[in-house]
Design a protein around this motif. Structure first.
Motif, PDB file in Angstrom:
ATOM      1  N   GLY A 143      51.362  43.021  51.787  1.00  0.00           N
ATOM      2  CA  GLY A 143      50.354  42.286  51.008  1.00  0.00           C
ATOM      3  C   GLY A 143      49.429  43.223  50.254  1.00  0.00           C
ATOM      4  N   PHE A 144      49.576  44.524  50.480  1.00  0.00           N
ATOM      5  CA  PHE A 144      48.688  45.478  49.814  1.00  0.00           C
ATOM      6  C   PHE A 144      49.091  45.698  48.353  1.00  0.00           C
ATOM      7  N   ARG A 145      50.377  45.716  48.097  1.00  0.00           N
ATOM      8  CA  ARG A 145      50.838  46.067  46.747  1.00  0.00           C
ATOM      9  C   ARG A 145      50.445  44.996  45.719  1.00  0.00           C
ATOM     10  N   THR A 146      49.916  45.462  44.596  1.00  0.00           N
ATOM     11  CA  THR A 146      49.594  44.552  43.504  1.00  0.00           C
ATOM     12  C   THR A 146      50.433  44.963  42.305  1.00  0.00           C
ATOM     13  N   ASP A 147      50.721  43.999  41.443  1.00  0.00           N
ATOM     14  CA  ASP A 147      51.618  44.259  40.323  1.00  0.00           C
ATOM     15  C   ASP A 147      50.800  44.484  39.060  1.00  0.00           C
ATOM     16  N   ILE A 148      50.784  45.738  38.620  1.00  0.00           N
ATOM     17  CA  ILE A 148      49.927  46.121  37.487  1.00  0.00           C
ATOM     18  C   ILE A 148      50.279  45.335  36.229  1.00  0.00           C
ATOM     19  N   LYS A 149      51.514  44.953  36.088  1.00  0.00           N
ATOM     20  CA  LYS A 149      51.918  44.210  34.889  1.00  0.00           C
ATOM     21  C   LYS A 149      51.403  42.764  34.939  1.00  0.00           C
ATOM     22  N   GLN A 150      51.384  42.195  36.148  1.00  0.00           N
ATOM     23  CA  GLN A 150      50.800  40.861  36.311  1.00  0.00           C
ATOM     24  C   GLN A 150      49.307  40.875  35.988  1.00  0.00           C
ATOM     25  N   LEU A 151      48.660  41.993  36.310  1.00  0.00           N
ATOM     26  CA  LEU A 151      47.209  42.078  36.101  1.00  0.00           C
ATOM     27  C   LEU A 151      46.848  42.012  34.620  1.00  0.00           C
ATOM     28  N   ALA A 152      47.774  42.391  33.755  1.00  0.00           N
ATOM     29  CA  ALA A 152      47.508  42.289  32.317  1.00  0.00           C
ATOM     30  C   ALA A 152      47.370  40.822  31.925  1.00  0.00           C
ATOM     31  N   LYS A 153      48.183  39.971  32.560  1.00  0.00           N
ATOM     32  CA  LYS A 153      48.125  38.532  32.244  1.00  0.00           C
ATOM     33  C   LYS A 153      47.000  37.837  32.994  1.00  0.00           C
ATOM     34  N   ASN A 154      46.767  38.280  34.225  1.00  0.00           N
ATOM     35  CA  ASN A 154      45.793  37.597  35.078  1.00  0.00           C
ATOM     36  C   ASN A 154      44.956  38.605  35.860  1.00  0.00           C
ATOM     37  N   PRO A 155      43.918  39.138  35.212  1.00  0.00           N
ATOM     38  CA  PRO A 155      43.111  40.196  35.861  1.00  0.00           C
ATOM     39  C   PRO A 155      42.474  39.758  37.174  1.00  0.00           C
ATOM     40  N   GLY A 156      42.123  38.485  37.295  1.00  0.00           N
ATOM     41  CA  GLY A 156      41.457  38.003  38.508  1.00  0.00           C
ATOM     42  C   GLY A 156      42.322  38.113  39.753  1.00  0.00           C
ATOM     43  N   LEU A 157      43.629  38.260  39.520  1.00  0.00           N
ATOM     44  CA  LEU A 157      44.588  38.344  40.621  1.00  0.00           C
ATOM     45  C   LEU A 157      44.266  39.469  41.610  1.00  0.00           C
ATOM     46  N   LEU A 158      43.733  40.567  41.083  1.00  0.00           N
ATOM     47  CA  LEU A 158      43.493  41.729  41.936  1.00  0.00           C
ATOM     48  C   LEU A 158      42.508  41.406  43.058  1.00  0.00           C
ATOM     49  N   GLU A 159      41.391  40.804  42.692  1.00  0.00           N
ATOM     50  CA  GLU A 159      40.397  40.481  43.726  1.00  0.00           C
ATOM     51  C   GLU A 159      40.909  39.399  44.679  1.00  0.00           C
ATOM     52  N   GLU A 160      41.658  38.447  44.130  1.00  0.00           N
ATOM     53  CA  GLU A 160      42.263  37.415  45.001  1.00  0.00           C
ATOM     54  C   GLU A 160      43.195  38.057  46.016  1.00  0.00           C
ATOM     55  N   ASP A 161      44.065  38.958  45.524  1.00  0.00           N
ATOM     56  CA  ASP A 161      45.009  39.646  46.410  1.00  0.00           C
ATOM     57  C   ASP A 161      44.278  40.417  47.514  1.00  0.00           C
ATOM     58  N   TYR A 162      43.208  41.113  47.142  1.00  0.00           N
ATOM     59  CA  TYR A 162      42.469  41.901  48.137  1.00  0.00           C
ATOM     60  C   TYR A 162      41.749  41.011  49.147  1.00  0.00           C
ATOM     61  N   LYS A 163      41.323  39.808  48.702  1.00  0.00           N
ATOM     62  CA  LYS A 163      40.671  38.894  49.631  1.00  0.00           C
ATOM     63  C   LYS A 163      41.673  38.439  50.688  1.00  0.00           C
ATOM     64  N   GLN A 164      42.838  38.050  50.229  1.00  0.00           N
ATOM     65  CA  GLN A 164      43.929  37.624  51.120  1.00  0.00           C
ATOM     66  C   GLN A 164      44.292  38.726  52.108  1.00  0.00           C
ATOM     67  N   PHE A 165      44.461  39.915  51.538  1.00  0.00           N
ATOM     68  CA  PHE A 165      44.885  41.062  52.335  1.00  0.00           C
ATOM     69  C   PHE A 165      43.845  41.400  53.409  1.00  0.00           C
ATOM     70  N   SER A 166      42.577  41.408  53.020  1.00  0.00           N
ATOM     71  CA  SER A 166      41.502  41.732  53.975  1.00  0.00           C
ATOM     72  C   SER A 166      41.465  40.726  55.115  1.00  0.00           C
ATOM     73  N   LYS A 167      41.712  39.472  54.774  1.00  0.00           N
ATOM     74  CA  LYS A 167      41.713  38.413  55.779  1.00  0.00           C
ATOM     75  C   LYS A 167      42.801  38.688  56.815  1.00  0.00           C
ATOM     76  N   LYS A 168      43.961  39.015  56.338  1.00  0.00           N
ATOM     77  CA  LYS A 168      45.087  39.322  57.231  1.00  0.00           C
ATOM     78  C   LYS A 168      44.778  40.530  58.113  1.00  0.00           C
ATOM     79  N   MET A 169      44.150  41.561  57.513  1.00  0.00           N
ATOM     80  CA  MET A 169      43.919  42.809  58.248  1.00  0.00           C
ATOM     81  C   MET A 169      42.735  42.714  59.220  1.00  0.00           C
ATOM     82  N   GLY A 170      41.867  41.732  59.010  1.00  0.00           N
ATOM     83  CA  GLY A 170      40.682  41.640  59.861  1.00  0.00           C
ATOM     84  C   GLY A 170      39.623  42.680  59.520  1.00  0.00           C
ATOM     85  N   THR A 171      39.741  43.307  58.383  1.00  0.00           N
ATOM     86  CA  THR A 171      38.815  44.355  57.919  1.00  0.00           C
ATOM     87  C   THR A 171      38.767  44.255  56.398  1.00  0.00           C
ATOM     88  N   GLU A 172      37.627  44.542  55.816  1.00  0.00           N
ATOM     89  CA  GLU A 172      37.567  44.406  54.365  1.00  0.00           C
ATOM     90  C   GLU A 172      38.145  45.631  53.651  1.00  0.00           C
TER      91      GLU A 172
END
Lengths: 351, 351
Positions: free
Chosen positions: B283-312
């Motif tokens: 869940g850590f990997r983000t797709d740089i090409k997707q971010l060009a279309k949808n920049p907000g994706l990065l913070e969403e991905d990190y929120k999800q990932f942090s939740k799973k890890m139990g650490t921000e």
């Protein structure tokens, strides 16, 4: 500063404070070599295996792995090649690794001049500076290899390893100069390059020669580039599969192809290089426990292995020392004598 | 000696002669720390990730991987953790790796005192010096971790990695002190130890607690020990499979188990550690090409990932720089502005 002094210092002051003048963990040395062919200076990273400077054994010679994109791959690759060469479970012989750092990557690794519009932004032209592959292979063969062979104790067995454009370069070197290296590794090679010019060359090679040369090996890894990246790398997948089809249909080459479902273009080298080394050196591993029952097995295994490789390999002195230690610690007297004699035969003490 | 001087020297004299005073390729530093708990000096190898000393970014903090049997695993492991943390295709965040060199391996890594006759020669008694595991974990928790946290910039996320007896130790640490580390990796763990005492402990843990703790992760790799080695390691296989059965039946733990058909006990750590890192940081990997279309994706991905890890976790400054460079070079103006703002928010410049 010796350890005792450090202990006193650290325990006397505070456990939690850093000591000074830390010893570094080093895995290689950088050499600067000037290439007349390329008319530039090249930085080369050289890794010597664990036993290279071992004073307890006679100076040994080692196969050489030429690793493209040195700055990206050198660290894990040298860790890998040492790790799987550990006795007594060694899958490969200890190797020297020569990492070649890039200057003009596209220029050096592409076989022909070809340009392309960026798939991300068609207004950007890519690869203007391409097509220097033949020149770069000349540098490897006529300058770098003599430099390495002169300055390090090398065995006459070498492997060329590349990824992406480096894989393209490895396959083109194999097709144009199969005698330059004994084995070739191409991780997710960019065979789509210039309207699949390498596929054309493969067909031409086989039309002319019918078979690939004996005792050469080629390993190709393929990433799962389709997933999520259809517009980016599907021509890469198609070209690799075309190449695989031609080589496997011909059937004369010692060839292995692995498709890695969990890997993308940027990660496939890691498992690919591991599988490649296991493929190239298949038959190298000997079972130390079997040797207790049947000591003659070792020389038989090495005879078989050398035949497959097309080059003579012998059990290393350091491996024989491990075998001897194993026999001694388990009180296996007859095998111990056998291996002592073998060691004296292969590595007579210099008077 | 600068490069130009070297070039002149080398080309002027002979291309084939070694330059002097070669720069080394270093991957870590050795620290000597005295442990009051163990009453001995311990050598620790510390690897800092590529961006640790990058002056272009704000000082960052990194998760820490505690690696047992440091002297065997440090080199390929640090190559691995750097390689798969490379932007823009990073599968894991950059990590600090702390390799712990052995002194008395059996003493430190076994949970109980237990002896065994050598399977090769029954007259030899093995493991006389066993059972110091609890003491060794006390050293890790009360001495080594504070030392590392004080002297390096660490994020509050740590992983314990072991193989064989080290895997046995990792699983026992997880059972006895699950809060000490966030994730545990056990490669072909010696769960046969002392009449499978760790299996008994697992059952006891679940009888008492019903569930494993949330947000903890455990990865177990298993080698193909049956092949050719039936008499040696079949108790190892049986115990690992028993453990797997219990954990999977309970179902409360974020657990992954991989059986590697091509690997034996001595080699399984290599692919095991790779799969373990991909599992832990899934869940850590983000797709740089997707971010060009949808920049907000990065913070969403990190929120999800942090939740799973139990650490921000936050996108690193170096990753944001890569994203910005990508947007700029492809002339994607809106995403560029978006990520510039995000970078300024997360990493305000120090005035």
């Amino acid at each position: 500063m010796n350890n005792w002094f450090k202990i006193l210092l650290l325990s006397g002051l505070s456990f939690f404070t850093l000591g000074k003048a830390q010893e570094k963990v080093t895995i290689g040395e950088k050499q600067n070599v000037f290439s007349k062919v390329l008319n530039e200076n090249r930085e080369i990273w050289i890794h010597l295996p664990k036993t290279y400077n071992d004073k307890e054994i006679n100076p040994a010679k080692y196969p050489v792995i030429y690793l493209l994109d040195g700055e990206i791959n050198f660290e894990y690759y040298t860790g890998l090649s040492d790790f799987i060469a550990r006795t007594p479970y060694a899958d490969i012989p200890e190797c020297i690794v020569v990492g070649i750092k890039n200057t003009e990557r596209t220029r050096d690794l592409t076989p022909t001049k070809s340009q392309k519009k960026s798939p991300v932004n068609p207004e950007v032209t890519l690869f203007a500076d391409s097509g220097g592959g033949e020149n770069f292979v000349k540098f490897l063969q006529e300058e770098l290899k003599p430099f390495i062979n002169k300055n390090y104790r090398t065995q006459d067995y070498s492997i060329l390893v590349g990824h992406s454009f480096g894989g393209l370069f490895a396959i083109n070197t194999f097709l144009m100069h199969p005698d330059y290296f004994n084995a070739y590794v191409a991780n997710d090679p960019s065979l789509w390059w210039d309207n699949e010019v390498s596929i054309t060359r493969t067909k031409e090679y086989l039309e002319k020669n019918k078979k690939f040369p004996a005792h050469k090996m080629l390993y190709v890894s393929q990433a799962d580039n389709e997933e999520k990246q259809k517009n980016w790398n599907s021509d890469m997948t198609q070209a690799i599969e075309k190449f695989k089809g031609i080589v496997e249909k011909n059937g004369s080459l010692n060839y292995k192809h692995t498709f890695f479902p969990g890997e993308v273009h940027g990660t496939v080298s890691y498992p690919g290089n591991y599988e490649a080394l296991k493929f190239i050196f298949k038959g190298f591993r000997t079972d130390i426990k079997q040797l207790a029952k049947n000591p003659g097995l070792l020389e038989e295994d090495y005879k078989q292995f050398s035949k497959k490789m097309g080059t003579e390999f012998f059990p290393s002195e350091s491996y024989l020392n491990i075998v001897l230690k194993f026999m001694k610690s388990n009180d296996f007297k007859e095998p111990e004598t056998y291996f002592m004699n073998l060691k004296n035969k292969l590595y007579p003490k210099v008077k």
